[in-house]
Design an enzyme around this catalytic site. Structure first.
Site, mmCIF file in Angstrom:
data_model
loop_
_atom_site.group_PDB
_atom_site.id
_atom_site.type_symbol
_atom_site.label_atom_id
_atom_site.label_comp_id
_atom_site.label_asym_id
_atom_site.label_seq_id
_atom_site.Cartn_x
_atom_site.Cartn_y
_atom_site.Cartn_z
ATOM 1 N N GLU A 1 47.397 9.990 13.509
ATOM 2 C CA GLU A 1 46.302 10.854 13.973
ATOM 3 C C GLU A 1 45.569 10.316 15.203
ATOM 4 O O GLU A 1 44.484 9.741 15.105
ATOM 5 C CB GLU A 1 45.313 11.090 12.830
ATOM 6 C CG GLU A 1 45.952 11.750 11.625
ATOM 7 C CD GLU A 1 44.930 12.262 10.609
ATOM 8 O OE1 GLU A 1 43.751 11.904 10.719
ATOM 9 O OE2 GLU A 1 45.334 13.022 9.725
ATOM 10 N N GLU B 1 50.839 14.233 5.388
ATOM 11 C CA GLU B 1 49.638 14.295 4.559
ATOM 12 C C GLU B 1 49.280 15.749 4.307
ATOM 13 O O GLU B 1 49.402 16.586 5.209
ATOM 14 C CB GLU B 1 48.405 13.646 5.231
ATOM 15 C CG GLU B 1 48.433 12.153 5.319
ATOM 16 C CD GLU B 1 47.162 11.568 5.935
ATOM 17 O OE1 GLU B 1 46.087 12.201 5.831
ATOM 18 O OE2 GLU B 1 47.262 10.486 6.536
HETATM 19 C C1 GBH Z 1 43.353 12.069 7.245
HETATM 20 O O1 GBH Z 1 42.502 12.476 8.249
HETATM 21 C C2 GBH Z 1 43.555 10.580 7.299
HETATM 22 O O2 GBH Z 1 44.801 10.225 7.824
HETATM 23 C C3 GBH Z 1 43.334 9.896 5.977
HETATM 24 O O3 GBH Z 1 43.203 8.536 6.193
HETATM 25 C C4 GBH Z 1 42.133 10.503 5.298
HETATM 26 O O4 GBH Z 1 41.740 9.833 4.156
HETATM 27 C C5 GBH Z 1 42.485 11.926 4.962
HETATM 28 O O5 GBH Z 1 42.919 12.631 6.076
HETATM 29 C C6 GBH Z 1 41.340 12.716 4.341
HETATM 30 O O6 GBH Z 1 40.273 12.796 5.226
HETATM 31 O O7 GBH Z 1 33.280 14.956 9.922
HETATM 32 O O8 GBH Z 1 33.671 17.116 10.953
HETATM 33 O O9 GBH Z 1 33.735 15.129 12.314
HETATM 34 C C7 GBH Z 1 42.248 13.875 8.216
HETATM 35 C C8 GBH Z 1 41.624 14.371 9.476
HETATM 36 C C9 GBH Z 1 39.848 14.091 10.954
HETATM 37 C C10 GBH Z 1 39.386 14.681 8.721
HETATM 38 C C11 GBH Z 1 38.397 13.701 11.114
HETATM 39 C C12 GBH Z 1 37.939 14.296 8.888
HETATM 40 C C13 GBH Z 1 36.150 14.230 10.461
HETATM 41 C C14 GBH Z 1 35.640 15.592 10.707
HETATM 42 N N1 GBH Z 1 40.249 13.944 9.585
HETATM 43 N N2 GBH Z 1 37.570 14.474 10.258
HETATM 44 S S1 GBH Z 1 33.957 15.678 11.010
#
Ligand code: GBH
Length: 478
Positions: free
Chosen positions: A196, A384
């Protein structure tokens, strides 16, 4: 529904005269169910990441990562929670392998903590760190589970000067990737370089929500993004140069997924355009080996500084593409110069307890279809997919996460559609095997299909684990 209403309904239904007129089940003329099965040999598994499950942050010579520093900085994570202990999988990994085995999983996506193996990011490797991964991998293999290894899931060694702002970090990543490929490709046949891009670049250096928590300007952020994809490319090349023949290399990317508002050609085209544009600094650049003109124009003088040869490295051919799929964007064709509009989500759009986790199960079908149509990868994996849920332990010690089962069942139904239409989707890694450290959300959000009591480290399968086990056994949506 209250107990009172339930009794009322039960009574009403039972006493309805029509109930008596219903045919018995065996007499009923029910249509044959549509096949919901996946291709033979479809690879079912679960995913985790080192910092989220291992704990043992200071054991056996592990060096600090930016997440150790960040999580120990007051105010950065929920209740100041850290990954110091997490699931203690560093010590309990044999138990965790048994959880996988009990599910019938055939593959497991795990990550390596770079600073466990190179405490300073570069230089002298730490044998004890490497030995831990050999133990985990051997335990998986002796239980019939094939390890898929991510080299970088955000835990950058904090001693690398200036982190991803420095081009030297790309080179350091390449060296680390080559070393791991040399040491582990006798037992690991699939590697992911990075996980990511947007999370370890934009969220970490622009929004400041993830480690190292910086808020840089557009020029600097574009350079960090460039270093992210350049590191991926250098990793691919280093793995190819050092691994045994036949080793497969890809990445795990949460490309933004655009769902056409209506499945009609003009909206489908709009979704493809939006997919290229919306992922221009990352997946588009990696799979096309260049930045799109639109991206360079849009960024203008803030566009990244690209050295000669960079784009070729970035575009190194891959054996497969891994997609982390969670949330859809909805797109509509229009008459603007770009040809589409991304629609804002209504306030009532449903989401899981993570406020960003909007539920639109068709996202997984369009993720596969858009990426396949645009870039024709040889193979695709869902690296994922899963969700947080407000899990409660009942007095009988059960976790009846029907909402998570609903989420998974619907996503897999749409993934099955993609497989049945012939897209080259080879496997699915559910996020996550067990509740774990959810980054800035600490332990407040649970994504596991096994419940973890973080006081005792006891693991308990949730209803979703039973459901996933049935799905794997049937090789079909259960
Ligand atoms: C994945 O990210 C990760 O690879 C993993 O480590 C993680 O545990 C899993 O998903 C679940 O989150 O708060 O609105 O700014 C997923 C994509 C991108 C989701 C960043 C959370 C923050 C959004 N992530 N996002 S915000």
């Amino acid at each position: 529904m209250s107990e009172h209403t339930r009794r009322l309904f039960g009574k009403t239904l039972a006493t309805l005269p029509v109930a008596a007129a219903l045919p018995s089940l065996s007499q009923a003329q029910t249509p044959a169910p549509a096949p919901r099965s996946f291709p033979a040999g479809f690879k079912w598994g679960c995913a985790t990441a080192a910092y989220q499950i291992e704990g043992a942050a200071n054991e056996d010579g592990r060096g600090p990562s930016v997440w150790d520093v960040f999580s120990h900085t007051p105010g950065k994570t929920f209740h100041g929670e850290t990954g110091d202990v997490a699931d203690d999988s560093y010590h309990l990994y044999k138990e965790d392998v048994q959880l996988l085995k009990n599910l019938g999983a055939k593959v497991y996506r795990m990550s390596i903590s770079w600073s466990r193996v190179f405490p300073d990011g570069i230089g002298k490797p730490n044998g004890k760190g490497l030995d831990y991964y050999k133990r985990v991998i051997d335990e998986l293999k002796s239980n019939g589970i094939d390890p898929y290894v991510t080299l970088f899931h955000w835990d950058l060694p904090s001693s690398l000067p200036h982190g991803w702002q420095a081009r030297d970090t790309c080179k350091a990543f390449g060296d680390y990737a080559g070393f791991i490929a040399r040491e582990l490709s006798d037992r690991v046949h699939h590697f992911f370089t990075t996980n990511e891009f947007v999370c370890f670049t934009d969220l970490s250096y622009k929004i400041g929500q993830f480690a190292p928590g910086l808020k840089l300007d557009a020029t600097q952020v574009n350079q960090v993004r460039h270093h992210g994809i350049l590191a991926h490319g250098m990793g691919v090349q280093a793995i190819r140069a050092n691994a045994r023949p036949g080793t497969q290399v890809g990445l795990a990317e949460n490309a933004t997924v655009f769902v056409p508002v209506i499945d009609e050609p003009r909206h489908v085209q709009a979704a493809l355009k939006a997919t290229r544009d919306g992922n221009a600094p990352f997946l588009t650049a990696v799979l096309e080996g260049k930045y799109t003109d639109a991206y360079l124009q849009r960024e203008g003088s803030a566009a990244p500084k690209v050295e000669s040869g960079d784009m070729q490295i970035i575009g190194s051919p891959l054996d497969f593409v891994g997609l982390n799929v969670y949330t859809p964007e909805y797109v509509q064709a229009d008459n603007s110069p770009q040809g589409y509009k991304v629609l804002p989500r209504q306030a009532s759009f449903p989401h899981m307890p993570s406020p960003w986790l909007f539920v639109g199960p068709e996202v997984i079908y369009w993720a596969v279809r858009n990426v396949s149509t645009l870039w024709k990868p040889k193979e695709l994996y869902i690296t994922e997919n899963g969700c947080s849920a407000d899990d409660v332990v009942t007095s009988e010690g059960r976790i009846n996460d029907t909402d998570r089962v609903m989420y998974l069942r619907n996503h897999l139904t749409h993934l099955q559609r993609a497989a049945s239409e012939g897209y080259p989707i080879k496997g699915y890694f559910l996020w996550s095997l067990l509740d774990n450290y959810e980054w800035a959300d600490g332990y407040s959000k649970r994504f596991g299909i096994h419940y973890v009591d973080f006081k005792t480290q006891k693991r308990t399968p949730k209803l979703s684990a039973d459901w996933y086990k049935a799905t794997i056994a049937a090789n079909a949506v259960a």
